[in-house]
Design an enzyme around this catalytic site. Structure first.
Site, short mmCIF file in Angstrom:
data_model
loop_
_atom_site.label_atom_id
_atom_site.label_comp_id
_atom_site.label_asym_id
_atom_site.label_seq_id
_atom_site.Cartn_x
_atom_site.Cartn_y
_atom_site.Cartn_z
N CYS A 190 0.75 -1.20 0.13
CA CYS A 190 0.10 0.15 -0.22
C CYS A 190 0.81 1.13 -0.03
O CYS A 190 0.44 2.34 -0.18
CB CYS A 190 -0.89 -0.16 1.27
SG CYS A 190 -0.10 0.27 2.89
N CYS A 212 -2.89 -2.69 8.59
CA CYS A 212 -2.54 -1.37 9.19
C CYS A 212 -1.94 -1.51 10.70
O CYS A 212 -0.91 -0.75 10.95
CB CYS A 212 -3.56 -0.54 8.98
SG CYS A 212 -4.55 -0.60 7.28
N CYS A 239 -3.00 5.48 5.67
CA CYS A 239 -4.45 5.30 5.65
C CYS A 239 -5.04 5.65 6.99
O CYS A 239 -4.46 5.67 7.96
CB CYS A 239 -4.79 4.15 5.22
SG CYS A 239 -4.66 2.66 6.34
#
Ligand code: FES
Length: 127
Positions: free
Chosen positions: A35, A104, A60
């Protein structure tokens, strides 16, 4: 059910402990190649206790919320506890993350573990 818990939204909107510690004695930086998100953790360690922690995350919302929660979880903790911090604990403290966002929280775990490794290298102490 909402995609993100209220805690995730709170830590995303009002992240705790954002910034840099100029005299940090442990720094960990990690990234996720897929990502492209990057997380950097600054720890100030005194007498085997994390007395201060700050982070910079280019990523993010879940990565920002995970970093924020992770800093709250380790602040004031002894290194032996910090070493045990898992991404699952971070995600549970946030009342969960969607499955496809679990990576994440892994970034937060890895950034903290990288900071501990940096501390070990600097001091010769094994955490
Ligand atoms: Fe990469 Fe969240 S999408 S850390």
């Amino acid at each position: 059910m909402a995609l993100y818990s209220e805690k995730v939204m709170d830590h995303f909107r009002n992240p705790r402990n954002v910034g840099v510690i100029e005299d940090a004695n442990a720094i960990g930086e990690v990234g996720n190649a897929k990502c492209g998100d990057i997380m950097k953790m600054y720890l100030k360690i005194e007498n085997d206790i994390v007395t201060d922690v700050k982070f910079e995350t280019f990523g993010c919302g879940s990565a920002i919320a995970s970093s924020s929660m992770a800093t709250e979880l380790i602040k004031g903790q002894p290194l032996s506890e910090v070493r045990k911090l898992t991404n699952r604990a971070v995600s549970e403290a946030l009342d969960g993350l969607p499955d496809y966002k679990m990576h994440c929280s892994v970034l937060a775990e890895e950034a903290i573990q990288a900071a501990l490794e940096d501390y070990e290298k600097r001091t010769g102490v094994t955490v």
